[in-house]
Design an enzyme around this catalytic site. Structure first.
Site, PDB file in Angstrom:
ATOM      1  N   ASP A  41       4.273   1.559 -13.465  1.00  0.00           N
ATOM      2  CA  ASP A  41       5.005   2.744 -13.904  1.00  0.00           C
ATOM      3  C   ASP A  41       4.806   3.842 -12.859  1.00  0.00           C
ATOM      4  O   ASP A  41       4.319   3.561 -11.758  1.00  0.00           O
ATOM      5  CB  ASP A  41       4.593   3.165 -15.326  1.00  0.00           C
ATOM      6  CG  ASP A  41       3.152   3.665 -15.398  1.00  0.00           C
ATOM      7  OD1 ASP A  41       2.512   3.856 -14.336  1.00  0.00           O
ATOM      8  OD2 ASP A  41       2.677   3.872 -16.534  1.00  0.00           O
ATOM      9  N   ASN A  98       2.160  -5.624 -10.513  1.00  0.00           N
ATOM     10  CA  ASN A  98       1.142  -5.332  -9.496  1.00  0.00           C
ATOM     11  C   ASN A  98      -0.146  -6.092  -9.822  1.00  0.00           C
ATOM     12  O   ASN A  98      -0.479  -6.303 -10.984  1.00  0.00           O
ATOM     13  CB  ASN A  98       0.851  -3.825  -9.473  1.00  0.00           C
ATOM     14  CG  ASN A  98      -0.122  -3.441  -8.358  1.00  0.00           C
ATOM     15  OD1 ASN A  98      -0.005  -3.911  -7.221  1.00  0.00           O
ATOM     16  ND2 ASN A  98      -1.078  -2.576  -8.661  1.00  0.00           N
ATOM     17  N   ASP A 147      -1.552   2.808 -10.809  1.00  0.00           N
ATOM     18  CA  ASP A 147      -2.244   1.722 -11.522  1.00  0.00           C
ATOM     19  C   ASP A 147      -2.410   2.020 -13.012  1.00  0.00           C
ATOM     20  O   ASP A 147      -3.423   1.671 -13.618  1.00  0.00           O
ATOM     21  CB  ASP A 147      -3.614   1.436 -10.860  1.00  0.00           C
ATOM     22  CG  ASP A 147      -3.471   1.064  -9.394  1.00  0.00           C
ATOM     23  OD1 ASP A 147      -2.535   0.320  -9.063  1.00  0.00           O
ATOM     24  OD2 ASP A 147      -4.276   1.543  -8.577  1.00  0.00           O
ATOM     25  N   HIS A 177      -4.217  -5.672  -9.165  1.00  0.00           N
ATOM     26  CA  HIS A 177      -5.166  -4.644  -8.747  1.00  0.00           C
ATOM     27  C   HIS A 177      -6.589  -5.188  -8.895  1.00  0.00           C
ATOM     28  O   HIS A 177      -6.913  -5.798  -9.920  1.00  0.00           O
ATOM     29  CB  HIS A 177      -4.998  -3.381  -9.603  1.00  0.00           C
ATOM     30  CG  HIS A 177      -5.909  -2.276  -9.188  1.00  0.00           C
ATOM     31  ND1 HIS A 177      -5.651  -1.480  -8.089  1.00  0.00           N
ATOM     32  CD2 HIS A 177      -7.089  -1.855  -9.702  1.00  0.00           C
ATOM     33  CE1 HIS A 177      -6.641  -0.611  -7.949  1.00  0.00           C
ATOM     34  NE2 HIS A 177      -7.523  -0.820  -8.903  1.00  0.00           N
ATOM     35  N   LEU A 210       5.306   3.909  -5.424  1.00  0.00           N
ATOM     36  CA  LEU A 210       6.746   3.815  -5.633  1.00  0.00           C
ATOM     37  C   LEU A 210       7.246   5.002  -6.449  1.00  0.00           C
ATOM     38  O   LEU A 210       6.576   5.471  -7.368  1.00  0.00           O
ATOM     39  CB  LEU A 210       7.080   2.519  -6.379  1.00  0.00           C
ATOM     40  CG  LEU A 210       6.724   1.238  -5.626  1.00  0.00           C
ATOM     41  CD1 LEU A 210       6.954   0.020  -6.519  1.00  0.00           C
ATOM     42  CD2 LEU A 210       7.531   1.125  -4.340  1.00  0.00           C
ATOM     43  N   MET A 230       0.812  -1.218   0.000  1.00  0.00           N
ATOM     44  CA  MET A 230       0.000   0.000   0.000  1.00  0.00           C
ATOM     45  C   MET A 230       0.849   1.273   0.000  1.00  0.00           C
ATOM     46  O   MET A 230       0.546   2.230   0.718  1.00  0.00           O
ATOM     47  CB  MET A 230      -0.935  -0.006   1.221  1.00  0.00           C
ATOM     48  CG  MET A 230      -1.858  -1.205   1.276  1.00  0.00           C
ATOM     49  SD  MET A 230      -2.931  -1.320  -0.168  1.00  0.00           S
ATOM     50  CE  MET A 230      -4.105  -0.031   0.209  1.00  0.00           C
ATOM     51  N   ARG A 231       1.913   1.272  -0.787  1.00  0.00           N
ATOM     52  CA  ARG A 231       2.732   2.468  -0.938  1.00  0.00           C
ATOM     53  C   ARG A 231       2.955   2.739  -2.416  1.00  0.00           C
ATOM     54  O   ARG A 231       3.138   1.800  -3.193  1.00  0.00           O
ATOM     55  CB  ARG A 231       4.118   2.283  -0.282  1.00  0.00           C
ATOM     56  CG  ARG A 231       4.106   1.880   1.160  1.00  0.00           C
ATOM     57  CD  ARG A 231       3.576   2.965   2.062  1.00  0.00           C
ATOM     58  NE  ARG A 231       4.345   4.195   2.010  1.00  0.00           N
ATOM     59  CZ  ARG A 231       3.930   5.335   2.557  1.00  0.00           C
ATOM     60  NH1 ARG A 231       2.753   5.399   3.163  1.00  0.00           N
ATOM     61  NH2 ARG A 231       4.672   6.425   2.486  1.00  0.00           N
ATOM     62  N   GLU A 269      -7.940 -13.056  -8.601  1.00  0.00           N
ATOM     63  CA  GLU A 269      -6.615 -12.446  -8.439  1.00  0.00           C
ATOM     64  C   GLU A 269      -5.545 -13.513  -8.275  1.00  0.00           C
ATOM     65  O   GLU A 269      -4.480 -13.459  -8.899  1.00  0.00           O
ATOM     66  CB  GLU A 269      -6.585 -11.543  -7.201  1.00  0.00           C
ATOM     67  CG  GLU A 269      -7.379 -10.263  -7.323  1.00  0.00           C
ATOM     68  CD  GLU A 269      -7.170  -9.383  -6.097  1.00  0.00           C
ATOM     69  OE1 GLU A 269      -6.051  -9.323  -5.565  1.00  0.00           O
ATOM     70  OE2 GLU A 269      -8.151  -8.763  -5.654  1.00  0.00           O
TER      71      GLU A 269
HETATM   72  C1  GRF Z   1      -5.706  -7.454  -3.134  1.00  0.00           C
HETATM   73  O1  GRF Z   1      -7.076  -7.207  -3.371  1.00  0.00           O
HETATM   74  C2  GRF Z   1      -4.870  -6.790  -4.185  1.00  0.00           C
HETATM   75  O2  GRF Z   1      -5.464  -6.779  -5.445  1.00  0.00           O
HETATM   76  C3  GRF Z   1      -4.766  -5.383  -3.667  1.00  0.00           C
HETATM   77  O3  GRF Z   1      -4.637  -5.527  -2.274  1.00  0.00           O
HETATM   78  C4  GRF Z   1      -5.237  -6.754  -1.876  1.00  0.00           C
HETATM   79  C5  GRF Z   1      -4.185  -7.532  -1.159  1.00  0.00           C
HETATM   80  O4  GRF Z   1      -4.679  -8.729  -0.614  1.00  0.00           O
HETATM   81  N1  GRF Z   1      -3.680  -4.691  -4.290  1.00  0.00           N
HETATM   82  P1  GRF Z   1      -3.669  -9.787  -0.017  1.00  0.00           P
HETATM   83  O5  GRF Z   1      -2.793  -9.056   0.985  1.00  0.00           O
HETATM   84  O6  GRF Z   1      -2.870 -10.360  -1.156  1.00  0.00           O
HETATM   85  O7  GRF Z   1      -4.519 -10.818   0.653  1.00  0.00           O
END
Ligand code: GRF
Length: 243
Positions: free
Chosen positions: A143, A109, A147, A111, A95, A92-93, A176
């Site tokens: 980049d 990444n 996102d 998303h 870059l 959650m940072r 994901e």
């Molecule tokens: C996921 O939804 C990912 O897409 C987003 O943050 C969440 C991370 O979940 N960037 P986890 O820590 O992998 O369980």
């Protein structure tokens, strides 16, 4: 090809990290996780890494006065650990170019939306608030934007009547995990091709050799129809393979 040497950056739960670790353990992904690095201590993802016998580091962003010095410390840790590719798995940072220049076109990444829709935080709630019927997830190269980097693969997930944030997020998360592993395995096979921008200020593009479109459908209790070339498949699949 040698296995991918991954550094995985996390900030929390680490379920995408777990998907990577599981895929490596059962031979679906030819990679080694050289380091799991969190900017927050005590998070669940660090425990997952320790259980898998993977080295961990905590570098707390709060200990740094600016983003560049934090990023430089993270780069040093990743390099010391032997990582040559970086996965942002719930990191959650944002870059800086200090980081991105150290791993050019090598930061991936995941998303939880179909980019370019709903970038930034809480993409699932953004999708609900907007009232879209289909959302999903995207694996892309990072980049300097939020996102905005070249897209590698996407999976579609339906929004169902009665969904709330948690039910939708859980349905997306299943995709994901599959999509991230699939995209990393393509990279491990040497199939990623990055085309630089055609003109200054333009957009770089990513393609996976041998895969026309990387597209998946969520397996949900709805008959969502989506096809390319007359074919539709359940789960994360490859539509147009070989095209
Ligand atoms: C996921 O939804 C990912 O897409 C987003 O943050 C969440 C991370 O979940 N960037 P986890 O820590 O992998 O369980």
């Amino acid at each position: 090809m040698p296995p991918l040497d991954l550094g995985v950056l996390i900030s929390g739960r680490g379920s995408n990290l777990q998907a990577i670790l599981d895929a490596i353990a059962d031979g679906r992904l030819d990679a080694r996780v050289r380091l799991v690095l969190s900017n927050r201590p005590g998070v669940e993802g660090l425990a997952r890494a320790e259980r898998a016998g993977v080295p961990t580091r905590v570098i707390a962003h709060r200990d740094f006065t600016d983003r560049d010095t934090f990023d430089a410390a993270v780069v040093d840790a990743l390099r010391d650990a032997g990582a040559t590719w970086v996965v942002l798995a719930g990191f959650m940072r944002l870059l800086t170019t200090t980081f991105l220049d150290a791993f050019p076109h090598r930061v991936v990444n995941i998303h939880p939306s179909l980019l370019p829709s709903f970038p930034g935080v809480d993409a699932q709630q953004q999708a609900l608030d907007h009232g879209v019927r289909i959302t999903g997830c995207t694996v892309h190269l990072v980049d300097a934007g939020t996102d905005t980097g070249p897209i590698l693969a996407q999976a579609a997930v339906p929004v169902l009547d009665g969904d709330d944030h948690d039910t939708l997020a859980a349905r997306i998360l299943v995709q994901e995990h599959a999509l991230l592993v699939r995209a990393l395995s393509w990279i491990a096979e040497g199939r990623l091709q990055v085309t630089p921008p055609a003109a200054p200020g333009g957009r770089a593009r990513a393609a996976i050799a041998g895969v026309g479109t990387a597209l998946g459908l969520a397996a949900a209790d709805t008959a969502l129809g989506l096809a390319e070339g007359g074919r539709a498949r359940g789960g994360v699949g490859e539509v147009g393979e070989g095209a």
